[in-house]
Scaffold this motif. Structure first.
Motif, PDB file in Angstrom:
ATOM      1  N   THR A 118      26.487 -45.023  54.077  1.00 37.26           N
ATOM      2  CA  THR A 118      27.571 -45.615  54.855  1.00 37.26           C
ATOM      3  C   THR A 118      28.084 -44.650  55.920  1.00 37.26           C
ATOM      4  O   THR A 118      28.610 -45.074  56.940  1.00 37.26           O
ATOM      5  N   HIS A 119      27.914 -43.335  55.655  1.00 39.25           N
ATOM      6  CA  HIS A 119      28.366 -42.331  56.622  1.00 39.25           C
ATOM      7  C   HIS A 119      27.828 -40.970  56.193  1.00 39.25           C
ATOM      8  O   HIS A 119      27.287 -40.819  55.091  1.00 39.25           O
ATOM      9  N   VAL A 120      27.986 -39.972  57.045  1.00 40.13           N
ATOM     10  CA  VAL A 120      27.694 -38.594  56.677  1.00 40.13           C
ATOM     11  C   VAL A 120      28.856 -38.120  55.822  1.00 40.13           C
ATOM     12  O   VAL A 120      29.984 -37.985  56.296  1.00 40.13           O
ATOM     13  N   HIS A 121      28.594 -37.860  54.561  1.00 33.71           N
ATOM     14  CA  HIS A 121      29.657 -37.618  53.589  1.00 33.71           C
ATOM     15  C   HIS A 121      30.292 -36.244  53.754  1.00 33.71           C
ATOM     16  O   HIS A 121      29.621 -35.259  54.064  1.00 33.71           O
ATOM     17  N   ASN A 122      31.605 -36.208  53.489  1.00 32.72           N
ATOM     18  CA  ASN A 122      32.363 -34.971  53.577  1.00 32.72           C
ATOM     19  C   ASN A 122      32.681 -34.370  52.216  1.00 32.72           C
ATOM     20  O   ASN A 122      33.170 -33.239  52.147  1.00 32.72           O
ATOM     21  N   LEU A 157      18.154 -45.674  55.704  1.00 33.04           N
ATOM     22  CA  LEU A 157      19.072 -46.280  56.664  1.00 33.04           C
ATOM     23  C   LEU A 157      20.297 -45.400  56.836  1.00 33.04           C
ATOM     24  O   LEU A 157      21.051 -45.164  55.895  1.00 33.04           O
ATOM     25  N   VAL A 158      20.496 -44.909  58.057  1.00 36.39           N
ATOM     26  CA  VAL A 158      21.629 -44.050  58.383  1.00 36.39           C
ATOM     27  C   VAL A 158      22.274 -44.590  59.652  1.00 36.39           C
ATOM     28  O   VAL A 158      21.566 -44.972  60.593  1.00 36.39           O
ATOM     29  N   PRO A 159      23.599 -44.661  59.715  1.00 32.88           N
ATOM     30  CA  PRO A 159      24.245 -45.176  60.925  1.00 32.88           C
ATOM     31  C   PRO A 159      23.727 -44.494  62.190  1.00 32.88           C
ATOM     32  O   PRO A 159      23.576 -43.266  62.239  1.00 32.88           O
ATOM     33  N   ALA A 160      23.449 -45.304  63.190  1.00 36.53           N
ATOM     34  CA  ALA A 160      22.853 -44.792  64.425  1.00 36.53           C
ATOM     35  C   ALA A 160      23.733 -43.750  65.101  1.00 36.53           C
ATOM     36  O   ALA A 160      23.234 -42.830  65.757  1.00 36.53           O
ATOM     37  N   GLY A 161      25.056 -43.859  64.928  1.00 30.73           N
ATOM     38  CA  GLY A 161      25.964 -42.917  65.570  1.00 30.73           C
ATOM     39  C   GLY A 161      26.088 -41.586  64.871  1.00 30.73           C
ATOM     40  O   GLY A 161      26.734 -40.666  65.399  1.00 30.73           O
ATOM     41  N   ALA A 162      25.491 -41.439  63.699  1.00 26.43           N
ATOM     42  CA  ALA A 162      25.563 -40.176  62.967  1.00 26.43           C
ATOM     43  C   ALA A 162      24.598 -39.168  63.569  1.00 26.43           C
ATOM     44  O   ALA A 162      23.430 -39.481  63.808  1.00 26.43           O
ATOM     45  N   HIS A 163      25.072 -37.984  63.812  1.00 26.51           N
ATOM     46  CA  HIS A 163      24.233 -36.933  64.389  1.00 26.51           C
ATOM     47  C   HIS A 163      23.562 -36.164  63.254  1.00 26.51           C
ATOM     48  O   HIS A 163      24.196 -35.339  62.578  1.00 26.51           O
ATOM     49  N   VAL A 164      22.300 -36.445  63.017  1.00 26.33           N
ATOM     50  CA  VAL A 164      21.556 -35.815  61.932  1.00 26.33           C
ATOM     51  C   VAL A 164      20.276 -35.197  62.477  1.00 26.33           C
ATOM     52  O   VAL A 164      19.822 -35.535  63.576  1.00 26.33           O
ATOM     53  N   PRO A 190      28.089 -30.648  57.361  1.00 24.38           N
ATOM     54  CA  PRO A 190      26.945 -29.951  57.966  1.00 24.38           C
ATOM     55  C   PRO A 190      25.697 -29.971  57.083  1.00 24.38           C
ATOM     56  O   PRO A 190      24.578 -30.122  57.596  1.00 24.38           O
ATOM     57  N   ALA A 191      25.867 -29.829  55.768  1.00 26.43           N
ATOM     58  CA  ALA A 191      24.707 -29.869  54.872  1.00 26.43           C
ATOM     59  C   ALA A 191      24.030 -31.228  54.913  1.00 26.43           C
ATOM     60  O   ALA A 191      22.792 -31.330  54.943  1.00 26.43           O
ATOM     61  N   ASN A 192      24.826 -32.283  54.924  1.00 26.82           N
ATOM     62  CA  ASN A 192      24.262 -33.629  54.960  1.00 26.82           C
ATOM     63  C   ASN A 192      23.624 -33.949  56.302  1.00 26.82           C
ATOM     64  O   ASN A 192      22.608 -34.653  56.366  1.00 26.82           O
ATOM     65  N   ALA A 193      24.210 -33.466  57.377  1.00 26.75           N
ATOM     66  CA  ALA A 193      23.649 -33.718  58.697  1.00 26.75           C
ATOM     67  C   ALA A 193      22.330 -32.964  58.904  1.00 26.75           C
ATOM     68  O   ALA A 193      21.422 -33.445  59.593  1.00 26.75           O
ATOM     69  N   ALA A 194      22.223 -31.794  58.296  1.00 20.51           N
ATOM     70  CA  ALA A 194      21.004 -30.997  58.441  1.00 20.51           C
ATOM     71  C   ALA A 194      19.868 -31.536  57.588  1.00 20.51           C
ATOM     72  O   ALA A 194      18.697 -31.346  57.911  1.00 20.51           O
ATOM     73  N   GLY A 195      20.221 -32.217  56.486  1.00 23.45           N
ATOM     74  CA  GLY A 195      19.209 -32.723  55.559  1.00 23.45           C
ATOM     75  C   GLY A 195      19.128 -31.837  54.334  1.00 23.45           C
ATOM     76  O   GLY A 195      18.507 -30.763  54.385  1.00 23.45           O
ATOM     77  N   PRO A 196      19.776 -32.217  53.226  1.00 18.10           N
ATOM     78  CA  PRO A 196      19.829 -31.361  52.032  1.00 18.10           C
ATOM     79  C   PRO A 196      18.450 -31.119  51.440  1.00 18.10           C
ATOM     80  O   PRO A 196      17.566 -31.981  51.468  1.00 18.10           O
TER      81      PRO A 196
END
Length: 460
Positions: free
Chosen positions: A54-58, A76-83, A235-241
């Motif tokens: 649903t989002h990049v989790h905090n 499936l990841v929201p298109a607006g999420a910077h990953v 940041p961990a989730n955006a980078a790819g755990p």
């Protein structure tokens, strides 16, 4: 016929979901330890075809990327999420077929984050579930202040609009299945119950009953402290755990435990606060394995500091390791099991401190003894009332402020006992005389202590 299975992450106050039909399923907001998700799918006899965020989790490290890799599912990841990894970007209105007659539709619901996306599950065109992540929760919404302070008010207004969009587009009987709200600090307030529907939220949720300005004002006024480790989750989730490693940590003997303490590392005793108070390795800290272990240990420990775990059983170590991996504490430096006497060098002595009730504190004060009463609840809790004459340091601030605690024997309390035990262990570790008040805060008044409460605001 569709199904929805809920995976509870009680320590973090979150939920993940496995939903599908006869052959295939989607996983929404999976935890780091994906083995339990795979086992749930196996019990259902379904293939995991999609993994949806649903989002990049905090507040936790996702297992979504690894789950998609292991199962071959589309991620499936929201298109607006910077990953920084390959995924299937989803935009508002995108639809995927999960199984025969079962579709998942993306609904843009910004507010918790700018890119937040909810998912509506339909069976033969009829809405059967809404996976709302950190948008519409049970009686509340996800907090809007975790992304960027300058965006907080804008996101709070977006939360109001997103809640109304969900209520407008979905039928009253559709179950609302959020990720947050069951103890997670990602929620603006805690869930009012265990289950809900769109129709129920339409009646009770302030995002749907208040005008936008009033809603925003109340939401912003009610925001609580943010756990320090949240800064590392996004940041961990955006980078790819990386994949999680749950193999047992190396075994530590008494000599190694002493060496690690001498080096300034954290040695964490997972036993109950009662057992810890009765006898523990001097310098060790008490974070009970039961309860919010991951939240409070990750919040208080200096990020990246090695941690050694102590417990009475290997199972407790394993459970704690799993919880800590969910918040990015990937590998304990070492671990030891057994009894406290096994964890100290030959001839070494165990440390201990007394536990008490508020009635005992009242008796001490009546005798005229001068003691320090330390309240380690959060600011918002103390604002509702505090023991007269008490000193206040929220438990998450205590590691950096032990020198601020006044001289004398410290009677430390929280709202129920768990955080007081953590605080007592922190103070005991630096040589302070401490008494852990293991009692509910309401008992303070019953014991005859004066509790100062805020004056009711005038309605004139």
């Amino acid at each position: 016929m569709f199904f929805v299975d809920t995976l509870e992450l009680e320590g973090l106050g979150n939920r993940s979901y496995l939903a599908g039909g006869r052959r295939a399923a989607v996983v929404v907001d999976p935890p780091r330890d994906i083995d339990q998700v795979i086992a749930a799918a196996a019990r259902r006899g379904v293939r995991i075809a999609f993994v949806a965020e649903t989002h990049v989790h905090n507040d936790y490290v996702t297992g979504g990327l690894e789950l998609a890799r292991v199962t071959g599912a589309r991620y499936l990841v929201p298109a607006g999420a910077h990953v920084s990894f390959a995924r299937t970007p989803v935009a508002d209105g995108d639809t995927v077929t999960v199984d025969e007659g079962l579709e998942l539709r993306a609904i843009a619901t910004p507010g918790h984050t700018p890119h937040h996306t909810s998912y509506a599950l339909t069976e033969n065109g009829r809405g059967v579930a809404a996976f709302t992540g950190g948008s519409l929760l049970i009686g509340t919404v996800g907090r809007p202040d975790l992304v960027e302070p300058r965006l907080t008010e804008q996101l709070a207004r977006a939360q109001h609009a997103s809640a109304h969009r969900l209520a407008d587009e979905l039928d009253d009987e559709v179950p609302v299945l959020p990720t947050h709200g069951f103890g997670s600090f990602c929620s603006s307030s805690q869930a009012a119950g265990d289950a809900t529907t769109i129709g129920r939220e339409r009646e009770v949720n302030e995002a749907l009953t208040l005008d936008v300005d009033t809603f925003v004002a109340r939401t912003l006024a009610g925001l609580d402290d943010v756990p320090a480790y949240y800064a590392h989750m996004g940041p961990a989730n955006a980078a790819g755990p990386a994949p999680v490693d749950l193999t047992p940590p190396r075994r530590a003997d008494a000599e190694e435990i002493a060496s690690r303490l001498a080096a300034g590392e954290w040695v964490v005793d997972l036993r109950s606060r009662v057992a810890f108070a009765e006898g523990h390795v001097a310098g060790s800290l008490n974070f009970e394995g039961e309860g919010q272990l991951a939240t409070y240990l990750a919040w208080l420990i200096p990020w990246g500091k090695p941690v050694t775990l102590l417990a009475d059983t290997p199972e407790r170590i394993s459970d704690a390791q799993r919880e800590l991996a969910r918040v990015g504490i990937d590998r304990p430096a070492a671990a030891a099991t057994g009894a406290p006497a096994d964890w100290v060098r030959d001839g070494g002595r165990l440390a201990s401190f007394p536990r008490a009730r508020f009635a005992d504190l009242a008796a001490v004060r009546e005798r005229g003894e001068r003691v320090v009463v330390l309240d380690v609840r959060r600011d918002s809790e103390r604002a509702g009332g505090h023991v007269e004459g008490s000193f206040h340091i929220p438990v998450h601030e205590l590691p950096g402020r032990v020198g601020d605690v006044p001289a004398g024997t410290v009677w430390v309390h929280c709202a129920g006992g768990m955080r007081a035990a953590i605080a007592a262990s922190l103070l005991d570790a630096v040589g302070r005389d401490v008494v852990a008040v293991d009692d509910g805060f309401d008992a303070a008044v019953e014991a005859g202590l004066t509790v100062t409460r805020p004056r009711p605001q005038s309605t004139d």
